[in-house]
Design a protein around this motif. Structure first.
Motif, PDB file in Angstrom:
ATOM      1  N   CYS A  67       0.824  -1.216   0.000  1.00 39.48           N
ATOM      2  CA  CYS A  67       0.000   0.000   0.000  1.00 39.48           C
ATOM      3  C   CYS A  67       0.855   1.261   0.000  1.00 39.48           C
ATOM      4  CB  CYS A  67      -0.944  -0.008   1.196  1.00 39.48           C
ATOM      5  SG  CYS A  67      -2.294  -1.201   1.035  1.00 39.48           S
ATOM      6  N   SER A  68       2.009   1.206   0.659  1.00 39.89           N
ATOM      7  CA  SER A  68       2.916   2.354   0.636  1.00 39.89           C
ATOM      8  C   SER A  68       3.421   2.603  -0.779  1.00 39.89           C
ATOM      9  CB  SER A  68       4.094   2.101   1.587  1.00 39.89           C
ATOM     10  OG  SER A  68       5.011   3.168   1.544  1.00 39.89           O
ATOM     11  N   LYS A  69       3.757   1.527  -1.479  1.00 42.32           N
ATOM     12  CA  LYS A  69       4.261   1.637  -2.851  1.00 42.32           C
ATOM     13  C   LYS A  69       3.192   2.176  -3.797  1.00 42.32           C
ATOM     14  CE  LYS A  69       5.287  -2.275  -4.689  1.00 42.32           C
ATOM     15  NZ  LYS A  69       6.016  -3.537  -5.018  1.00 42.32           N
ATOM     16  N   LEU A  70       1.959   1.759  -3.587  1.00 43.18           N
ATOM     17  CA  LEU A  70       0.861   2.158  -4.466  1.00 43.18           C
ATOM     18  C   LEU A  70       0.102   3.388  -3.961  1.00 43.18           C
ATOM     19  CD1 LEU A  70      -0.606  -1.374  -5.291  1.00 43.18           C
ATOM     20  CD2 LEU A  70       0.933   0.012  -6.691  1.00 43.18           C
ATOM     21  N   GLU A  71       0.535   3.908  -2.818  1.00 46.26           N
ATOM     22  CA  GLU A  71      -0.095   5.078  -2.199  1.00 46.26           C
ATOM     23  C   GLU A  71      -1.585   4.853  -1.934  1.00 46.26           C
ATOM     24  OE1 GLU A  71       0.883   8.547  -4.532  1.00 46.26           O
ATOM     25  OE2 GLU A  71       2.892   8.633  -3.669  1.00 46.26           O
ATOM     26  N   ILE A  72      -1.854   3.730  -1.291  1.00 46.28           N
ATOM     27  CA  ILE A  72      -3.212   3.378  -0.888  1.00 46.28           C
ATOM     28  C   ILE A  72      -3.321   3.501   0.627  1.00 46.28           C
ATOM     29  CG2 ILE A  72      -4.929   1.530  -0.770  1.00 46.28           C
ATOM     30  CD1 ILE A  72      -3.643   0.328  -3.292  1.00 46.28           C
ATOM     31  N   PRO A  73      -4.170   4.359   1.155  1.00 48.25           N
ATOM     32  CA  PRO A  73      -4.367   4.427   2.607  1.00 48.25           C
ATOM     33  C   PRO A  73      -4.839   3.072   3.124  1.00 48.25           C
ATOM     34  CG  PRO A  73      -5.331   6.342   1.530  1.00 48.25           C
ATOM     35  CD  PRO A  73      -4.974   5.383   0.440  1.00 48.25           C
ATOM     36  N   LYS A  98      -8.079 -20.294  10.109  1.00 54.16           N
ATOM     37  CA  LYS A  98      -8.975 -20.801  11.153  1.00 54.16           C
ATOM     38  C   LYS A  98     -10.383 -20.251  11.034  1.00 54.16           C
ATOM     39  CE  LYS A  98      -5.291 -21.797  14.435  1.00 54.16           C
ATOM     40  NZ  LYS A  98      -4.747 -21.574  15.799  1.00 54.16           N
ATOM     41  N   SER A  99     -10.585 -19.291  10.127  1.00 58.02           N
ATOM     42  CA  SER A  99     -11.923 -18.736   9.925  1.00 58.02           C
ATOM     43  C   SER A  99     -12.040 -18.181   8.519  1.00 58.02           C
ATOM     44  CB  SER A  99     -12.190 -17.620  10.953  1.00 58.02           C
ATOM     45  OG  SER A  99     -13.454 -17.029  10.755  1.00 58.02           O
ATOM     46  N   ASP A 100     -13.119 -18.511   7.824  1.00 60.60           N
ATOM     47  CA  ASP A 100     -13.465 -17.950   6.509  1.00 60.60           C
ATOM     48  C   ASP A 100     -12.411 -18.174   5.424  1.00 60.60           C
ATOM     49  OD1 ASP A 100     -15.945 -17.135   7.174  1.00 60.60           O
ATOM     50  OD2 ASP A 100     -15.535 -14.992   7.174  1.00 60.60           O
ATOM     51  N   GLY A 101     -11.659 -19.239   5.533  1.00 57.96           N
ATOM     52  CA  GLY A 101     -10.634 -19.500   4.529  1.00 57.96           C
ATOM     53  C   GLY A 101     -11.186 -19.697   3.132  1.00 57.96           C
ATOM     54  N   ALA A 102     -12.426 -20.170   3.033  1.00 57.43           N
ATOM     55  CA  ALA A 102     -13.007 -20.501   1.730  1.00 57.43           C
ATOM     56  C   ALA A 102     -13.257 -19.294   0.854  1.00 57.43           C
ATOM     57  CB  ALA A 102     -14.315 -21.276   1.920  1.00 57.43           C
ATOM     58  N   ASN A 103     -13.322 -18.103   1.431  1.00 57.28           N
ATOM     59  CA  ASN A 103     -13.582 -16.922   0.599  1.00 57.28           C
ATOM     60  C   ASN A 103     -12.507 -15.848   0.737  1.00 57.28           C
ATOM     61  OD1 ASN A 103     -15.680 -16.795   3.106  1.00 57.28           O
ATOM     62  ND2 ASN A 103     -14.769 -14.786   2.771  1.00 57.28           N
ATOM     63  N   MET A 104     -11.341 -16.214   1.275  1.00 54.25           N
ATOM     64  CA  MET A 104     -10.257 -15.237   1.408  1.00 54.25           C
ATOM     65  C   MET A 104      -9.346 -15.218   0.181  1.00 54.25           C
ATOM     66  SD  MET A 104      -8.853 -14.754   5.270  1.00 54.25           S
ATOM     67  CE  MET A 104      -8.804 -16.414   5.912  1.00 54.25           C
ATOM     68  N   LEU A 105      -8.738 -14.067  -0.046  1.00 54.88           N
ATOM     69  CA  LEU A 105      -7.757 -13.909  -1.125  1.00 54.88           C
ATOM     70  C   LEU A 105      -6.395 -14.375  -0.632  1.00 54.88           C
ATOM     71  CD1 LEU A 105      -7.173 -12.618  -3.986  1.00 54.88           C
ATOM     72  CD2 LEU A 105      -6.500 -10.563  -2.728  1.00 54.88           C
ATOM     73  N   HIS A 106      -5.699 -15.139  -1.453  1.00 61.47           N
ATOM     74  CA  HIS A 106      -4.328 -15.526  -1.097  1.00 61.47           C
ATOM     75  C   HIS A 106      -3.469 -14.268  -1.058  1.00 61.47           C
ATOM     76  CE1 HIS A 106      -0.463 -17.504  -0.964  1.00 61.47           C
ATOM     77  NE2 HIS A 106      -1.069 -18.687  -0.859  1.00 61.47           N
ATOM     78  N   LEU A 107      -2.682 -14.126  -0.015  1.00 62.30           N
ATOM     79  CA  LEU A 107      -1.878 -12.918   0.176  1.00 62.30           C
ATOM     80  C   LEU A 107      -0.966 -12.635  -1.013  1.00 62.30           C
ATOM     81  CD1 LEU A 107      -1.206 -10.631   2.179  1.00 62.30           C
ATOM     82  CD2 LEU A 107       0.526 -12.140   3.188  1.00 62.30           C
ATOM     83  N   ASP A 108      -0.472 -13.688  -1.648  1.00 62.48           N
ATOM     84  CA  ASP A 108       0.430 -13.504  -2.795  1.00 62.48           C
ATOM     85  C   ASP A 108      -0.271 -12.868  -3.996  1.00 62.48           C
ATOM     86  OD1 ASP A 108       2.511 -14.602  -1.377  1.00 62.48           O
ATOM     87  OD2 ASP A 108       2.347 -16.592  -2.299  1.00 62.48           O
ATOM     88  N   ASN A 109      -1.596 -12.903  -4.022  1.00 64.96           N
ATOM     89  CA  ASN A 109      -2.343 -12.348  -5.160  1.00 64.96           C
ATOM     90  C   ASN A 109      -2.832 -10.919  -4.920  1.00 64.96           C
ATOM     91  OD1 ASN A 109      -2.088 -14.854  -6.433  1.00 64.96           O
ATOM     92  ND2 ASN A 109      -4.009 -15.613  -5.581  1.00 64.96           N
ATOM     93  N   LEU A 110      -2.553 -10.379  -3.743  1.00 61.49           N
ATOM     94  CA  LEU A 110      -3.103  -9.066  -3.399  1.00 61.49           C
ATOM     95  C   LEU A 110      -2.466  -7.936  -4.207  1.00 61.49           C
ATOM     96  CD1 LEU A 110      -4.950  -7.320  -1.612  1.00 61.49           C
ATOM     97  CD2 LEU A 110      -3.068  -7.226   0.054  1.00 61.49           C
ATOM     98  N   GLU A 111      -1.145  -7.950  -4.367  1.00 64.62           N
ATOM     99  CA  GLU A 111      -0.479  -6.810  -4.996  1.00 64.62           C
ATOM    100  C   GLU A 111      -0.961  -6.581  -6.421  1.00 64.62           C
ATOM    101  OE1 GLU A 111       3.925  -4.783  -5.636  1.00 64.62           O
ATOM    102  OE2 GLU A 111       3.775  -6.770  -4.723  1.00 64.62           O
ATOM    103  N   GLN A 112      -1.012  -7.631  -7.236  1.00 63.71           N
ATOM    104  CA  GLN A 112      -1.429  -7.443  -8.631  1.00 63.71           C
ATOM    105  C   GLN A 112      -2.862  -6.960  -8.707  1.00 63.71           C
ATOM    106  OE1 GLN A 112       0.529  -7.592 -11.501  1.00 63.71           O
ATOM    107  NE2 GLN A 112      -1.333  -6.525 -12.188  1.00 63.71           N
ATOM    108  N   LEU A 113      -3.709  -7.452  -7.819  1.00 62.74           N
ATOM    109  CA  LEU A 113      -5.091  -6.977  -7.807  1.00 62.74           C
ATOM    110  C   LEU A 113      -5.136  -5.487  -7.493  1.00 62.74           C
ATOM    111  CD1 LEU A 113      -8.144  -7.274  -7.827  1.00 62.74           C
ATOM    112  CD2 LEU A 113      -8.015  -8.061  -5.445  1.00 62.74           C
TER     113      LEU A 113
END
Length: 271
Positions: free
Chosen positions: A42-48, A244-259
């Motif tokens: 977020c710092s790199k992309l200037e996202i609060p 341990k909770s809601d894993g079925a609908n979470m985004l994999h952390l490795d896919n966050l930046e490109q999104l």
């Protein structure tokens, strides 16, 4: 609409803001690891950025589902995340007595969708002076959420309120996102957020474990930015299958930046 928090970064890029992190606080090292990576992106992309983590899960289908590691332990981890990375944090509360407790550690109190009509809970959150993120009930229209904002403003006119859409019930085991709700909620003068992960839940499964459709997260997020959402809510984890909770609908952390890169481009295109 700008989110006004003391710790949140201010950028001239007019970006959306992001509420993101694991569904629940599972342990200290994992929370710090996730926060560090998202803060860097977020710092790199200037996202609060606001770090999200539930200190306790009250809305679980099965009695033996994971609910937390202990209230004070989890809240102290949220506090450490905030101090370590200089970012605000958000967590859910479920009862009036939790408002003051959680407010001592976090910057934003979140009202779960099932509880968005609970007047005393909304008022208790507003009395703390902390920002309040109200999730729209799956059973409500966006236009009806003005009453929730009125409730917190009647207690504290200065409180920062937010409204978050997370889909509407569609049959017994699915949700559907109606983007008209975002447009309608903008009329109330509060920042509008799209919950891109919970809106893809498949609740009420016979197994007692909520399902999801994470491959559609980018679609929900991109459409929300195109419609004019001020912020996005995304639960993310480095190993969703073992969360341990809601894993079925979470985004994999490795896919966050490109999104997020793609979403910034969309935001720039419509600005």
């Amino acid at each position: 609409m700008t989110l006004k928090l003391n710790k949140i970064a201010k950028y001239e890029s007019n970006n959306f803001f992001l509420l993101a992190g694991p569904c629940a606080i599972e342990d200290r090292d994992l929370a710090l690891r996730i926060a560090e990576k998202i803060t860097s992106i977020c710092s790199k992309l200037e996202i609060p950025y606001v770090f999200k983590g539930s200190y306790r899960k009250a809305n679980r289908t099965k009695a033996d589902s994971f609910t937390g590691i202990g209230d004070e332990k989890a809240l102290k981890i949220l506090e450490e995340v905030s101090k370590t990375f200089g970012i605000p944090t958000v967590t859910d509360i479920h009862e009036t007595k939790e408002a003051e407790l959680a407010a001592a550690y976090v910057d934003v109190l979140q009202i779960p969708a099932f509880l968005c009509r609970q007047t005393e809970l909304l008022e208790a959150a507003a009395k703390t002076g902390k920002a309040v993120n109200i999730k729209k009930g799956q059973f409500l229209s966006g236009a009806s959420m003005g009453f929730a904002i009125e409730k917190i403003k009647s207690v504290n006119p200065e409180v920062q309120g937010m409204l978050t859409d997370r889909g509407n019930s569609f049959g017994y085991s699915d949700l559907v996102v109606d983007y008209r709700n975002l447009v309608d909620m903008k009329e109330f003068g509060a920042p509008i957020v799209m919950d891109c992960t919970h809106s893809l839940q498949k609740p009420n499964q016979s197994s007692g474990v909520t399902g999801g459709n994470p491959k559609m997260i980018s679609t929900i997020a991109k459409a929300a930015i195109a419609v004019g959402a001020d912020g996005l809510f995304i639960e993310t984890h480095p190993d969703p299958a073992n969360a341990k909770s809601d894993g079925a609908n979470m985004l994999h952390l490795d896919n966050l930046e490109q999104l997020l890169v793609d979403l910034v481009r969309i935001r720039e295109a419509i600005s």
